[in-house]
Write an enzyme that holds these catalytic residues in place. Structure first.
Site, PDB file in Angstrom:
ATOM      1  N   LYS A   1      -7.540   6.600 -19.651  1.00  0.00           N
ATOM      2  CA  LYS A   1      -7.833   7.063 -21.015  1.00  0.00           C
ATOM      3  C   LYS A   1      -6.618   6.849 -21.936  1.00  0.00           C
ATOM      4  O   LYS A   1      -6.213   5.730 -22.125  1.00  0.00           O
ATOM      5  CB  LYS A   1      -8.271   8.528 -20.985  1.00  0.00           C
ATOM      6  CG  LYS A   1      -9.248   8.870 -19.860  1.00  0.00           C
ATOM      7  CD  LYS A   1     -10.576   8.156 -20.036  1.00  0.00           C
ATOM      8  CE  LYS A   1     -11.609   8.714 -19.114  1.00  0.00           C
ATOM      9  NZ  LYS A   1     -12.231   7.815 -18.195  1.00  0.00           N
TER      10      LYS A   1
ATOM     11  N   ASP B   1      -5.893  19.136 -14.872  1.00  0.00           N
ATOM     12  CA  ASP B   1      -6.192  17.790 -15.364  1.00  0.00           C
ATOM     13  C   ASP B   1      -5.822  17.765 -16.843  1.00  0.00           C
ATOM     14  O   ASP B   1      -6.434  18.453 -17.659  1.00  0.00           O
ATOM     15  CB  ASP B   1      -7.691  17.519 -15.153  1.00  0.00           C
ATOM     16  CG  ASP B   1      -8.109  16.120 -15.587  1.00  0.00           C
ATOM     17  OD1 ASP B   1      -7.454  15.561 -16.481  1.00  0.00           O
ATOM     18  OD2 ASP B   1      -9.106  15.607 -15.046  1.00  0.00           O
TER      19      ASP B   1
ATOM     20  N   ARG C   1       0.827  -1.214   0.000  1.00  0.00           N
ATOM     21  CA  ARG C   1       0.000   0.000   0.000  1.00  0.00           C
ATOM     22  C   ARG C   1       0.861   1.265   0.000  1.00  0.00           C
ATOM     23  O   ARG C   1       0.411   2.351  -0.362  1.00  0.00           O
ATOM     24  CB  ARG C   1      -0.974  -0.003   1.194  1.00  0.00           C
ATOM     25  CG  ARG C   1      -1.887   1.219   1.237  1.00  0.00           C
ATOM     26  CD  ARG C   1      -3.079   1.035   2.169  1.00  0.00           C
ATOM     27  NE  ARG C   1      -2.719   0.486   3.444  1.00  0.00           N
ATOM     28  CZ  ARG C   1      -2.128   1.159   4.442  1.00  0.00           C
ATOM     29  NH1 ARG C   1      -1.812   2.430   4.282  1.00  0.00           N
ATOM     30  NH2 ARG C   1      -1.841   0.563   5.572  1.00  0.00           N
TER      31      ARG C   1
ATOM     32  N   TYR D   1     -15.074  18.007 -15.594  1.00  0.00           N
ATOM     33  CA  TYR D   1     -15.616  16.643 -15.655  1.00  0.00           C
ATOM     34  C   TYR D   1     -16.595  16.480 -14.478  1.00  0.00           C
ATOM     35  O   TYR D   1     -16.285  16.875 -13.345  1.00  0.00           O
ATOM     36  CB  TYR D   1     -14.447  15.658 -15.555  1.00  0.00           C
ATOM     37  CG  TYR D   1     -14.873  14.226 -15.391  1.00  0.00           C
ATOM     38  CD1 TYR D   1     -15.652  13.600 -16.357  1.00  0.00           C
ATOM     39  CD2 TYR D   1     -14.503  13.494 -14.275  1.00  0.00           C
ATOM     40  CE1 TYR D   1     -16.051  12.287 -16.203  1.00  0.00           C
ATOM     41  CE2 TYR D   1     -14.892  12.183 -14.116  1.00  0.00           C
ATOM     42  CZ  TYR D   1     -15.678  11.590 -15.090  1.00  0.00           C
ATOM     43  OH  TYR D   1     -16.069  10.289 -14.938  1.00  0.00           O
TER      44      TYR D   1
HETATM   45  C1  LIG Z   1     -11.053  14.666 -17.716  1.00  0.00           C
HETATM   46  C2  LIG Z   1     -11.272  13.528 -16.781  1.00  0.00           C
HETATM   47  N1  LIG Z   1     -10.684  13.578 -15.572  1.00  0.00           N
HETATM   48  C3  LIG Z   1     -10.845  12.583 -14.670  1.00  0.00           C
HETATM   49  C4  LIG Z   1     -11.640  11.485 -14.940  1.00  0.00           C
HETATM   50  C5  LIG Z   1     -11.811  10.405 -13.910  1.00  0.00           C
HETATM   51  O1  LIG Z   1     -10.988   9.333 -14.208  1.00  0.00           O
HETATM   52  P1  LIG Z   1     -11.277   7.822 -13.737  1.00  0.00           P
HETATM   53  O2  LIG Z   1     -12.538   7.390 -14.419  1.00  0.00           O
HETATM   54  O3  LIG Z   1     -10.059   7.086 -14.131  1.00  0.00           O
HETATM   55  O4  LIG Z   1     -11.464   7.878 -12.247  1.00  0.00           O
HETATM   56  C6  LIG Z   1     -12.258  11.396 -16.180  1.00  0.00           C
HETATM   57  C7  LIG Z   1     -13.103  10.235 -16.512  1.00  0.00           C
HETATM   58  O5  LIG Z   1     -13.775  10.179 -17.523  1.00  0.00           O
HETATM   59  C8  LIG Z   1     -12.084  12.449 -17.120  1.00  0.00           C
HETATM   60  O6  LIG Z   1     -12.676  12.429 -18.325  1.00  0.00           O
END
Ligand SMILES: Cc1ncc(COP(=O)(O)O)c(C=O)c1O
Length: 412
Positions: free
Chosen positions: A225, A200, A74, A128
């Protein structure tokens, strides 16, 4: 076996060769050194004696001394460490931490950025959806003030100076309208008011932009992604420009239990080897598809920063580079209705109607049904998402096949 110093490598070479072989060299035996790092499933690690175990507790929490030891899974594992090292180098940070999902990464980044009771975060209005929910449902009840604004505006620096936040949080490209953020203006204003800047960069990846070079403190990725790229692993990463923030991140990853597993670390790191090739193809395919849709009689509007008519086309060209506008676009049907979008989705034969992005295959999603489902129609309209708006994550298939499927589904 001597290996060269990877600090001089280009991104393409760094991502292909990674890091692990250098580390594994030391363990070379007569059996040979594997070219691929083994997956370490062990939850705990033995050390030579009590003194080295004692030292391992220290070094497992900080890579400052250039050595890392593992004690308990962990707190870190060799596969996550290899991934973190490559991503830190790819983004130009002092270090990175791998998390069990993008959301876990964002949570830890916000905590490390200093969101405590009485603090204030200024965030982009069209984040998001789950990130907005995280702010509203996890941080507001703890006493954090959450202020949202349109941060894709030219006067974003003035907004930051007026709000005086402790943390500024943005996304490089917005979802689903693909607006482009001005990283330099935002990081400069954040620094002026003493705020930690967090971005992000899931949609852009280090192939398109390296936000630390534009003054950002923390860079977040949903590695689920483009970084993983094959739709088979859920993961997140935070890369830090500063040692102090990195130590906080590591600490939160450990106490929240948010570390990435060895197997998922391996999958994401394997995905990185083809990231630049995939991104090149995502970008060139998306530009062709955007141009095709723009000319289509059933389409009212296309949102893609690679198109000259996009309001952020110039900024995108400066920030991301000529011809490199990412793989994500959205478009609006002339017939602005849920029925028309459902008909379109049901006619698709190649593009997958699934709610993610950045996979090798093309994906279609309907924001009103998925990412923006929790907003009312009126709220969606305020941020410009109509009932005929469809998001397309353009994959790396043959672009003629992609356009052929779109043509059929659009009723051409
Ligand atoms: C721009 C963006 N940030 C964060 C996330 C969250 O990622 P995760 O689904 O891996 O938790 C997503 C998910 O679609 C996203 O599109």
């Amino acid at each position: 076996m001597k290996r060269s110093n990877n600090r001089d490598w280009t991104l393409e070479t760094l991502l292909v060769h990674g890091y692990e072989r250098e580390r594994e060299e030391g363990s070379g035996s007569r059996k040979g050194v594997p070219t691929v790092q083994p997956i370490y499933t062990s939850t705990t690690y033995l050390h030579y004696n009590a003194e080295t175990l004692d030292r391992a507790f220290d070094t497992s929490l900080s890579e400052e001394k250039g050595e890392t030891a593992f004690v308990y899974a962990r707190q870190g594992n060799p596969n996550a460490f290899a991934l973190e090292t490559v991503m830190a180098q790819a983004e130009g940070g002092v270090g990175a931490i791998a998390f069990g999902s993008g959301m876990a990464a964002i949570h830890a980044a916000l905590l490390a950025g200093g969101l405590v009771a009485g603090s204030k975060i200024l965030a982009a209005k069209d984040l998001y959806g789950a990130t907005t929910s995280l702010l509203r449902q996890a941080f507001v009840p703890l006493g954090v003030e959450v202020v949202t604004h349109d941060l894709y505006r030219r006067d974003v620096g003035d907004i930051i100076r007026a709000e005086q936040p402790d943390v500024v949080y943005v996304e490089t490209l917005s979802n689903p309208l693909v607006k482009v953020i001005d990283l330099d203006v935002i990081s400069a204003a954040a620094r002026e008011v003493g705020a930690v800047s967090v971005v992000d960069s899931t949609f852009t990846t280090p192939f398109l932009v390296r936000p630390i070079e534009h003054g950002f403190d923390l860079v977040v990725h949903s590695a689920t992604k483009y970084l993983g790229g094959h739709g088979d692993s859920t993961a997140g990463l935070v890369i830090s420009a500063k040692r102090s923030l990195l130590d906080q991140l590591r600490n939160y990853a450990i106490i929240l239990g948010a570390m990435l597993s060895p197997f998922d670390s391996h999958l994401i790191k394997r995905g990185l080897q083809t990231l630049t090739l995939r991104m090149e193809r995502h970008c060139s395919n998306a530009l062709r598809v955007a141009q095709f849709l723009q000319e289509h009689q059933a389409v009212a509007k296309v949102h893609y920063p690679g198109l000259a008519g996009h309001p952020h086309h110039e900024l995108a060209t400066t920030l991301l580079g000529e011809g490199r506008y990412g793989g994500l676009l959205s478009f609006e049907l002339k017939e602005q209705s849920r029925d028309a979008v459902f008909r379109f989705m049901d006619r698709l034969r190649l593009l997958l109607p699934a709610t993610t992005l950045g996979d090798a295959w093309s994906l279609v999603s309907y924001p009103a049904m998925s990412s923006h489902r929790n907003l009312s129609e009126a709220e969606r309209r305020i941020i410009g998402i109509t009932d005929g708006c469809i998001r397309l994550s353009v994959g790396i298939e043959d672009v003629g096949d992609i356009m052929g499927d779109l043509e059929r589904a659009l009723g051409g």
